[in-house]
Write a protein that holds these residues in place. Structure first.
Motif, PDB file in Angstrom:
ATOM      1  N   LEU A 190       0.883  -1.158   0.000  1.00 22.66           N
ATOM      2  CA  LEU A 190       0.000   0.000   0.000  1.00 22.66           C
ATOM      3  C   LEU A 190       0.918   1.203   0.000  1.00 22.66           C
ATOM      4  CD1 LEU A 190      -2.841   1.245   0.298  1.00 22.66           C
ATOM      5  CD2 LEU A 190      -2.570   1.008   2.777  1.00 22.66           C
ATOM      6  N   ILE A 191       0.813   2.045  -1.011  1.00 21.52           N
ATOM      7  CA  ILE A 191       1.742   3.169  -1.139  1.00 21.52           C
ATOM      8  C   ILE A 191       1.322   4.309  -0.222  1.00 21.52           C
ATOM      9  CG2 ILE A 191       2.650   4.915  -2.717  1.00 21.52           C
ATOM     10  CD1 ILE A 191       2.431   2.860  -4.948  1.00 21.52           C
ATOM     11  N   ASN A 192       2.319   4.856   0.463  1.00 20.13           N
ATOM     12  CA  ASN A 192       2.111   6.006   1.337  1.00 20.13           C
ATOM     13  C   ASN A 192       1.883   7.231   0.443  1.00 20.13           C
ATOM     14  OD1 ASN A 192       2.408   8.260   2.963  1.00 20.13           O
ATOM     15  ND2 ASN A 192       4.115   7.409   4.120  1.00 20.13           N
ATOM     16  N   PRO A 193       0.679   7.846   0.475  1.00 19.97           N
ATOM     17  CA  PRO A 193       0.421   8.971  -0.431  1.00 19.97           C
ATOM     18  C   PRO A 193       1.260  10.201  -0.111  1.00 19.97           C
ATOM     19  CG  PRO A 193      -1.402   8.711   1.091  1.00 19.97           C
ATOM     20  CD  PRO A 193      -0.475   7.546   1.317  1.00 19.97           C
ATOM     21  N   CYS A 194       1.788  10.284   1.107  1.00 14.49           N
ATOM     22  CA  CYS A 194       2.620  11.432   1.475  1.00 14.49           C
ATOM     23  C   CYS A 194       4.061  11.261   1.012  1.00 14.49           C
ATOM     24  CB  CYS A 194       2.585  11.633   2.988  1.00 14.49           C
ATOM     25  SG  CYS A 194       0.920  11.871   3.625  1.00 14.49           S
ATOM     26  N   ASN A 195       4.467  10.015   0.730  1.00 15.59           N
ATOM     27  CA  ASN A 195       5.802   9.714   0.239  1.00 15.59           C
ATOM     28  C   ASN A 195       5.675   8.495  -0.670  1.00 15.59           C
ATOM     29  OD1 ASN A 195       8.413   8.993  -0.286  1.00 15.59           O
ATOM     30  ND2 ASN A 195       9.105   9.091   1.828  1.00 15.59           N
ATOM     31  N   ARG A 196       5.467   8.716  -1.945  1.00 16.41           N
ATOM     32  CA  ARG A 196       5.124   7.640  -2.876  1.00 16.41           C
ATOM     33  C   ARG A 196       6.244   6.650  -3.140  1.00 16.41           C
ATOM     34  NH1 ARG A 196       1.003  10.685  -7.019  1.00 16.41           N
ATOM     35  NH2 ARG A 196      -0.480  11.232  -5.388  1.00 16.41           N
ATOM     36  N   SER A 197       7.427   6.903  -2.587  1.00 17.27           N
ATOM     37  CA  SER A 197       8.505   5.923  -2.744  1.00 17.27           C
ATOM     38  C   SER A 197       8.450   4.879  -1.630  1.00 17.27           C
ATOM     39  CB  SER A 197       9.864   6.622  -2.751  1.00 17.27           C
ATOM     40  OG  SER A 197      10.121   7.197  -1.480  1.00 17.27           O
ATOM     41  N   GLN A 198       7.554   5.071  -0.665  1.00 16.11           N
ATOM     42  CA  GLN A 198       7.432   4.134   0.449  1.00 16.11           C
ATOM     43  C   GLN A 198       6.212   3.243   0.273  1.00 16.11           C
ATOM     44  OE1 GLN A 198       7.197   6.420   4.043  1.00 16.11           O
ATOM     45  NE2 GLN A 198       9.404   6.465   4.295  1.00 16.11           N
ATOM     46  N   GLN A 254       3.914   0.197   2.120  1.00 19.92           N
ATOM     47  CA  GLN A 254       3.624  -0.348   3.435  1.00 19.92           C
ATOM     48  C   GLN A 254       2.955  -1.710   3.297  1.00 19.92           C
ATOM     49  OE1 GLN A 254       1.098   3.052   4.336  1.00 19.92           O
ATOM     50  NE2 GLN A 254       2.512   3.679   5.938  1.00 19.92           N
ATOM     51  N   VAL A 255       3.272  -2.611   4.211  1.00 20.68           N
ATOM     52  CA  VAL A 255       2.631  -3.920   4.279  1.00 20.68           C
ATOM     53  C   VAL A 255       1.914  -3.988   5.620  1.00 20.68           C
ATOM     54  CG1 VAL A 255       2.986  -6.416   4.312  1.00 20.68           C
ATOM     55  CG2 VAL A 255       4.378  -4.978   2.805  1.00 20.68           C
ATOM     56  N   LYS A 256       0.628  -4.231   5.578  1.00 25.60           N
ATOM     57  CA  LYS A 256      -0.219  -4.320   6.780  1.00 25.60           C
ATOM     58  C   LYS A 256      -0.047  -3.123   7.715  1.00 25.60           C
ATOM     59  CE  LYS A 256      -0.474  -9.339   6.851  1.00 25.60           C
ATOM     60  NZ  LYS A 256      -0.310 -10.557   7.654  1.00 25.60           N
ATOM     61  N   PRO A 257      -0.250  -1.916   7.217  1.00 22.33           N
ATOM     62  CA  PRO A 257      -0.097  -0.751   8.098  1.00 22.33           C
ATOM     63  C   PRO A 257      -1.186  -0.727   9.168  1.00 22.33           C
ATOM     64  CG  PRO A 257      -1.107  -0.081   6.048  1.00 22.33           C
ATOM     65  CD  PRO A 257      -0.705  -1.526   5.877  1.00 22.33           C
ATOM     66  N   SER A 258      -0.890  -0.108  10.302  1.00 21.99           N
ATOM     67  CA  SER A 258      -1.883   0.012  11.373  1.00 21.99           C
ATOM     68  C   SER A 258      -2.726   1.266  11.208  1.00 21.99           C
ATOM     69  CB  SER A 258      -1.193   0.024  12.739  1.00 21.99           C
ATOM     70  OG  SER A 258      -0.295   1.113  12.813  1.00 21.99           O
ATOM     71  N   SER A 259      -2.274   2.187  10.349  1.00 19.85           N
ATOM     72  CA  SER A 259      -3.061   3.390  10.033  1.00 19.85           C
ATOM     73  C   SER A 259      -2.760   3.794   8.591  1.00 19.85           C
ATOM     74  CB  SER A 259      -2.731   4.527  11.001  1.00 19.85           C
ATOM     75  OG  SER A 259      -1.391   4.911  10.853  1.00 19.85           O
ATOM     76  N   TYR A 260      -3.651   4.592   8.033  1.00 16.85           N
ATOM     77  CA  TYR A 260      -3.453   5.032   6.651  1.00 16.85           C
ATOM     78  C   TYR A 260      -4.133   6.372   6.455  1.00 16.85           C
ATOM     79  CZ  TYR A 260      -3.115   4.942   1.569  1.00 16.85           C
ATOM     80  OH  TYR A 260      -2.818   5.240   0.262  1.00 16.85           O
ATOM     81  N   ASP A 261      -3.405   7.301   5.879  1.00 17.37           N
ATOM     82  CA  ASP A 261      -3.918   8.646   5.586  1.00 17.37           C
ATOM     83  C   ASP A 261      -4.174   8.714   4.091  1.00 17.37           C
ATOM     84  OD1 ASP A 261      -4.439  11.305   5.263  1.00 17.37           O
ATOM     85  OD2 ASP A 261      -2.587  12.009   6.189  1.00 17.37           O
ATOM     86  N   ILE A 262      -5.411   8.513   3.703  1.00 16.75           N
ATOM     87  CA  ILE A 262      -5.743   8.377   2.283  1.00 16.75           C
ATOM     88  C   ILE A 262      -5.447   9.619   1.456  1.00 16.75           C
ATOM     89  CG2 ILE A 262      -8.173   8.997   2.530  1.00 16.75           C
ATOM     90  CD1 ILE A 262      -8.689   6.727   0.408  1.00 16.75           C
ATOM     91  N   GLY A 263      -5.535  10.788   2.048  1.00 18.25           N
ATOM     92  CA  GLY A 263      -5.324  12.001   1.261  1.00 18.25           C
ATOM     93  C   GLY A 263      -4.122  12.805   1.657  1.00 18.25           C
ATOM     94  N   CYS A 264      -3.284  12.248   2.525  1.00 18.67           N
ATOM     95  CA  CYS A 264      -2.118  12.971   3.008  1.00 18.67           C
ATOM     96  C   CYS A 264      -2.546  14.276   3.684  1.00 18.67           C
ATOM     97  CB  CYS A 264      -1.118  13.228   1.878  1.00 18.67           C
ATOM     98  SG  CYS A 264       0.524  13.650   2.491  1.00 18.67           S
ATOM     99  N   MET A 265      -3.682  14.198   4.348  1.00 18.46           N
ATOM    100  CA  MET A 265      -4.222  15.370   5.061  1.00 18.46           C
ATOM    101  C   MET A 265      -4.759  14.893   6.412  1.00 18.46           C
ATOM    102  SD  MET A 265      -6.289  17.186   1.934  1.00 18.46           S
ATOM    103  CE  MET A 265      -7.218  18.170   3.056  1.00 18.46           C
TER     104      MET A 265
END
Length: 155
Positions: free
Chosen positions: A46-54, A56-67
């Motif tokens: 799952l790509i981190n929208p705030c840093n698209r080079s990162q 994540q596998v099974k993250p415990s939280s996710y910020d869908i809009g980087c906001m």
């Protein structure tokens, strides 16, 4: 002519003996000498929208809009993480408008599905989830009229 027959039988005997010896060697080779099984594929990320080079596998939280100031998913727990991932968590939505200073986060229980694995650009051999669907399992924000919403995720 007799000498030719003897030579033929001797040659045939050598071929049979060589075949038996080869078979014995192949059977006697220890299991550790067998080729290694291919490595298991790397998990879909799952790509981190705030840093698209990162990824994540099974993250415990996710910020869908980087906001994070407006809405994000927390308390994620995953039941499956393969070519499709299934989990549950809490969508936290700020009940304040952007000009408001004292907003509070309202919590909404959701199920999360990550799907449509695609090749991850500039990451050879890796895949990322290109879709996220959340399904409200209880109350939902008043502006949301449907129980499920699907989002295209960044690459």
């Amino acid at each position: 002519m007799r000498l030719t027959r003897v030579r033929s039988f001797a040659a045939a005997g050598l071929v049979v003996a060589a075949s038996i010896a080869t078979a014995a060697v192949l059977v006697a080779v220890p299991a550790s000498a067998k080729p290694a099984a291919p490595a298991s594929p790397r998990p879909v990320v799952l790509i981190n929208p705030c840093n698209r080079s990162q990824g994540q596998v099974k993250p415990s939280s996710y910020d869908i809009g980087c906001m994070a100031s407006q809405q994000f998913i927390s308390g994620l727990s995953w039941t499956s993480w393969k070519s499709t991932a299934f989990g549950s968590g809490t969508l936290k939505v700020n009940n304040c408008t952007p000009s408001c200073a004292n907003g509070k986060f309202v919590k909404f229980p959701i199920l999360v599905v990550l799907w449509r694995a695609q090749p991850w650009p500039h990451h050879a051999g890796r895949q990322y989830f290109s879709r996220l669907t959340w399904i409200f399992t209880g109350k939902r924000p008043s502006v949301v009229k449907v129980a499920a919403q699907t989002f295209n995720l960044p690459s």
